[in-house]
Structures are given as structure tokens and as C-alpha cells.
Write a protein that holds these residues in place. Structure first.
Motif, PDB file in Angstrom:
ATOM      1  N   GLY A  27       0.782  -1.230   0.000  1.00 49.78           N
ATOM      2  CA  GLY A  27       0.000   0.000   0.000  1.00 49.78           C
ATOM      3  C   GLY A  27       0.810   1.274   0.000  1.00 49.78           C
ATOM      4  O   GLY A  27       0.301   2.333   0.340  1.00 49.78           O
ATOM      5  N   GLU A  32      -0.547   0.250  -5.826  1.00 51.11           N
ATOM      6  CA  GLU A  32      -0.780  -0.785  -4.811  1.00 51.11           C
ATOM      7  C   GLU A  32      -2.077  -0.532  -4.058  1.00 51.11           C
ATOM      8  O   GLU A  32      -2.823  -1.467  -3.772  1.00 51.11           O
ATOM      9  N   ILE A  33      -2.362   0.713  -3.746  1.00 51.74           N
ATOM     10  CA  ILE A  33      -3.614   1.061  -3.060  1.00 51.74           C
ATOM     11  C   ILE A  33      -4.815   0.704  -3.931  1.00 51.74           C
ATOM     12  O   ILE A  33      -5.810   0.172  -3.441  1.00 51.74           O
ATOM     13  N   ILE A  36      -5.318  -3.045  -3.747  1.00 54.62           N
ATOM     14  CA  ILE A  36      -5.902  -3.406  -2.449  1.00 54.62           C
ATOM     15  C   ILE A  36      -7.383  -3.028  -2.408  1.00 54.62           C
ATOM     16  O   ILE A  36      -8.222  -3.814  -1.970  1.00 54.62           O
TER      17      ILE A  36
END
Length: 57
Positions: A27, A32-33, A36
Motif C-alpha cells: 500500500g 498498490e492502493i 488493495i
């Protein structure tokens, strides 16, 4: 991997969910966030934008 997120239905409610993530995703970047958030959305059947990812536990 266990992640924490929160929703705003009844104020700010914190939740945790186990999702399948690669070891190197934590994250730190926008990409990446987004990964997720997509996994949380799929796991909990929540529309993206109705919750906010907080952290990887």
C-alpha cells in the motif's frame, strides 16, 4: 493478507478483511492502493468509494 479499512455508514466504522495479495504489495504506492481497494471491494461486495483502505496488518 489481513488489511484494515473503514466505512462511513454509521459514522466511521473500522473493519478487517483477509485478502489474497502478493507479499511485496503493502500500500505504499497509488497502484498498490488501487489493487488493495479492488480486492477489498471484491471480498466484501462493496462499491469502490464506499470505504477507505487504512493499512496492511
Amino acid at each position: 493478507m489481513l488489511v484494515e479499512y473503514y466505512t462511513f455508514k454509521n459514522g466511521q466504522e473500522t473493519h478487517r478483511v483477509e485478502i489474497d495479495l502478493d507479499e511485496e504489495i503493502n500500500g505504499d504506492t497509488l497502484e498498490e492502493i488501487q489493487i488493495i481497494n479492488k480486492k477489498i471491494s471484491e471480498a466484501k461486495n462493496l462499491p469502490i468509494g464506499s470505504f477507505k483502505f487504512r493499512r496492511v496488518l
